[in-house]
Write a protein that holds these residues in place. Structure first.
Motif, short mmCIF file in Angstrom:
data_model
loop_
_atom_site.label_atom_id
_atom_site.label_comp_id
_atom_site.label_asym_id
_atom_site.label_seq_id
_atom_site.Cartn_x
_atom_site.Cartn_y
_atom_site.Cartn_z
N ALA A 95 11.19 0.86 15.61
CA ALA A 95 12.62 0.66 15.17
C ALA A 95 13.62 -0.24 16.05
O ALA A 95 13.96 -1.14 15.77
CB ALA A 95 13.18 2.07 14.80
N ALA A 96 13.49 0.32 17.43
CA ALA A 96 14.26 -0.38 18.53
C ALA A 96 13.78 -1.97 18.49
O ALA A 96 14.68 -2.75 18.58
CB ALA A 96 13.84 0.39 19.87
N LEU A 97 12.59 -2.23 18.64
CA LEU A 97 11.95 -3.58 18.80
C LEU A 97 12.46 -4.47 17.48
O LEU A 97 12.84 -5.53 17.45
CB LEU A 97 10.44 -3.71 18.86
CG LEU A 97 9.91 -4.95 19.01
CD1 LEU A 97 10.21 -5.74 20.23
CD2 LEU A 97 8.33 -4.79 18.91
N TYR A 99 22.96 7.48 10.52
CA TYR A 99 23.53 7.74 11.70
C TYR A 99 25.02 8.15 11.61
O TYR A 99 25.55 7.14 10.90
CB TYR A 99 23.48 6.55 12.77
CG TYR A 99 21.97 6.46 13.30
CD1 TYR A 99 21.43 7.19 14.10
CD2 TYR A 99 20.94 5.74 12.49
CE1 TYR A 99 19.91 7.34 14.83
CE2 TYR A 99 19.57 5.68 12.73
CZ TYR A 99 19.21 6.22 13.92
OH TYR A 99 18.00 6.37 14.47
N ASN A 100 25.61 8.89 12.16
CA ASN A 100 27.22 8.94 12.16
C ASN A 100 27.44 8.20 13.25
O ASN A 100 26.78 7.60 14.05
CB ASN A 100 27.64 10.35 12.28
CG ASN A 100 27.34 11.09 13.30
OD1 ASN A 100 26.84 10.49 14.43
ND2 ASN A 100 27.19 12.47 13.35
N PHE A 160 28.76 9.22 16.12
CA PHE A 160 28.25 9.57 17.43
C PHE A 160 26.74 9.28 17.62
O PHE A 160 26.14 9.85 18.47
CB PHE A 160 28.52 11.17 17.65
CG PHE A 160 29.87 11.52 17.50
CD1 PHE A 160 30.60 11.57 18.68
CD2 PHE A 160 30.56 11.83 16.23
CE1 PHE A 160 31.98 11.83 18.54
CE2 PHE A 160 31.86 12.21 16.02
CZ PHE A 160 32.55 12.15 17.32
N TYR A 161 25.98 8.61 16.88
CA TYR A 161 24.81 8.14 16.73
C TYR A 161 23.73 9.24 16.67
O TYR A 161 22.73 9.25 17.33
CB TYR A 161 24.52 7.20 18.11
CG TYR A 161 25.40 5.85 18.05
CD1 TYR A 161 25.35 5.05 17.17
CD2 TYR A 161 26.35 5.83 19.20
CE1 TYR A 161 26.20 3.88 17.15
CE2 TYR A 161 27.17 4.75 19.30
CZ TYR A 161 27.00 3.87 18.31
OH TYR A 161 28.19 2.80 18.58
N GLU A 162 24.15 10.14 16.08
CA GLU A 162 23.39 11.26 15.64
C GLU A 162 22.63 10.77 14.35
O GLU A 162 23.28 10.73 13.08
CB GLU A 162 24.12 12.60 15.31
CG GLU A 162 24.88 12.92 16.52
CD GLU A 162 25.72 14.16 16.47
OE1 GLU A 162 26.28 14.90 17.53
OE2 GLU A 162 26.57 14.15 15.37
N GLY A 163 21.49 10.85 14.58
CA GLY A 163 20.64 10.64 13.34
C GLY A 163 19.73 11.71 12.61
O GLY A 163 19.44 12.81 13.40
N LYS A 164 19.67 11.51 11.26
CA LYS A 164 19.00 12.59 10.32
C LYS A 164 18.32 11.94 9.18
O LYS A 164 19.18 10.75 8.62
CB LYS A 164 20.03 13.65 9.96
CG LYS A 164 21.05 13.46 9.16
CD LYS A 164 21.79 14.62 8.92
CE LYS A 164 23.08 14.22 8.28
NZ LYS A 164 24.01 15.66 7.66
N GLY A 185 19.65 7.26 19.17
CA GLY A 185 19.33 8.34 18.31
C GLY A 185 18.24 8.92 18.66
O GLY A 185 17.47 8.82 19.64
N PRO A 186 17.93 10.20 17.84
CA PRO A 186 16.65 11.17 18.01
C PRO A 186 15.42 10.39 17.92
O PRO A 186 15.39 9.83 16.81
CB PRO A 186 17.09 12.40 17.55
CG PRO A 186 17.78 11.80 16.23
CD PRO A 186 18.75 10.83 16.93
#
Length: 465
Positions: A143-145, A373-374, A376-380, A455-456
């Motif tokens: 995902a990051a790449l 992601y909200n 606050f970069y909290e992902g779900k 994010g997590p």
């Protein structure tokens, strides 16, 4: 334009042609339920009664598209002016250095073809480095790449190639593809190898001042293909829909220029045949995300089993909806069959993933694993992003409060998260605009890059797909 095109490949269709719509005719659609009478709507002949809600959405869509068409040239001119100014400043170091160089007669003028020239996206988020904390084994790695590749896709070929080389990866090519309907190059993508037997295909998304691309995002035109479902017309054309043949297995031989789908498919086959261990992933931001998920859909339509077995994952960011529920069910089954991960990342109140509308009549639907992601970069993982059609009045106050927080956050994030997350004046200006239109700054790649890094990791467990 479309009325001259063979549509025998589909069982039904509805294509909007805003360039042929007069204002009087547009307003008439609100008072007549037969959309087949309107010259700016191309659909099968015969009476075509539609309920008021659907006609209202067509009315709004046409007005938005006509506005975008009206400002296409000044919008492009203004975008080019802004881009040149930003690069003029960066080439000379700062505004004071530019003034000093001007007085000395030593102004450095930017060249669009060089490795130092950046797009507006590149100036909004000038990060070039990959996150050294996310390694190959990290669940966030793909995902990051993918997000960095999606962001990089907005740049010129020289900048892309130099950046991939900076990553110590292998640049495989950057391409401009032909749109058979618009008769010009409108689709861009590039490819590289991460040197770990992973080929990345990145489609370019909606550019900030490209009125045509924004018009495509707002479009609600569609084709219905038997056994395939209803699919967004504009995205199909951008990927390579053939004017007179639809989706033949091979591109028509007499075409002078290659379109995206057939060209990328051919290149991937050549690359993967050279390396039996290699797999590939597909990515894109905004419009690029729509093309990224539609590409494997056409592979499945053509029963390209060998390529689908080599496809490891699809990662899209701020992706608009591409089809109806039948299309989603068709592709979900294909992804399951070949064990392909599909993650659709949505940041907060980004407007584009909420388009085209998912209402009770048009039925454009998202599918797959939505990672939300909200601010606050909290992902779900969620079934659907909140405020799924964006324009709900119930969400107006939360959006304004969130926009105020994002503006405040832009001044403190470098202290709370580190220097890599510092935001410049251009993005802060967009945050101010976001006080009125929260969905626009939320669409910027900056927040998506932040989300993939902060994010997590747990949201990328493959079993959640």
């Amino acid at each position: 334009m479309d009325s001259k095109c063979n549509k025998s490949f589909c069982s039904d269709y509805m294509l909007l042609k805003p360039e042929e719509a007069g204002l009087v005719d547009v307003f008439r659609i609100l008072f007549s339920d037969d959309i087949g009478k309107r010259k700016f709507i191309d659909c099968p002949e015969g009476k075509r009664p539609e309920p008021f809600k659907r006609r209202w959405l067509i009315f709004v869509t046409i007005l938005v598209q006509k506005l975008l068409l009206a400002v296409e040239k000044p919008m492009a001119w203004f975008g080019s002016l802004v881009e040149q100014w930003l690069n003029l400043l960066s080439s000379n170091g700062s505004l004071s250095s530019l003034v000093l160089n001007f007085l000395r007669g030593k102004v450095i003028y930017p060249d669009k073809t060089t490795t130092s020239f950046k797009s507006i996206i590149g100036h909004i988020d000038n990060r070039r480095e990959l996150d050294d904390k996310i390694n190959q084994g990290d669940k966030r790695y793909n995902a990051a790449l993918s997000m960095m590749a999606a962001k990089l896709s907005y740049e010129n070929k020289a900048y892309i190639e130099s950046t991939v080389d900076y990553w110590k990866m292998e640049f495989l090519g950057s391409y401009d593809f032909w749109n058979d309907y618009q008769e010009k190059s409108t689709t861009q993508a590039f490819m590289f190898n991460d040197q770990n037997d992973k080929i990345v295909v990145a489609f370019r998304g909606t550019e900030a001042f490209d009125a045509n691309a924004w018009s495509t995002d707002f479009d609600i035109s569609w084709y219905k293909i038997q056994g395939f479902g209803k699919v967004h017309g504009g995205f199909m054309k951008a990927l390579g829909l053939q004017r007179n043949q639809g989706w033949p297995r091979e591109q028509v031989a007499d075409k002078k220029q290659e379109v995206a789908y057939y060209a990328i498919r051919k290149i991937l086959k050549q690359l993967l045949q050279k390396n039996e261990k290699a797999k590939f992933i597909i990515t894109g931001h905004s419009l690029g995300g729509a093309l990224a998920i539609l590409f494997p859909a056409i592979l499945a339509f053509h029963q390209e089993t060998w390529l689908l077995e080599r496809l490891e994952g699809i990662y899209t960011f701020g992706q608009p909806r591409v089809g109806d529920e039948n299309f989603g069910e068709f592709l979900k089954e294909e992804l399951r069959k070949y064990n392909i991960d599909y993650y659709r990342l949505v940041y907060c109140f980004d407007m584009v993933p909420r388009l085209p509308l998912d209402d009770s009549t048009f039925l454009f639907k998202h599918f797959g694993t939505c990672v939300y992601y909200n601010s606050f970069y909290e992902g779900k993982i969620v079934a659907e992003e909140p405020d799924k059609n964006y324009f709900s009045l119930r969400w107006l106050i939360p959006k304004i409060i969130n926009a105020i927080w994002e503006l405040i956050r832009s001044f403190i994030i470098s202290y709370t998260r580190g220097a890599d997350y510092e935001e410049g004046g251009l993005l802060r200006l967009l945050r101010v605009i976001g006080l009125l239109t929260a969905g626009l700054p939320a669409h910027c790649p900056q927040d998506y890059v932040n989300a993939t890094r902060l994010g997590p990791s747990e949201v990328y467990l493959s079993e959640l797909s």
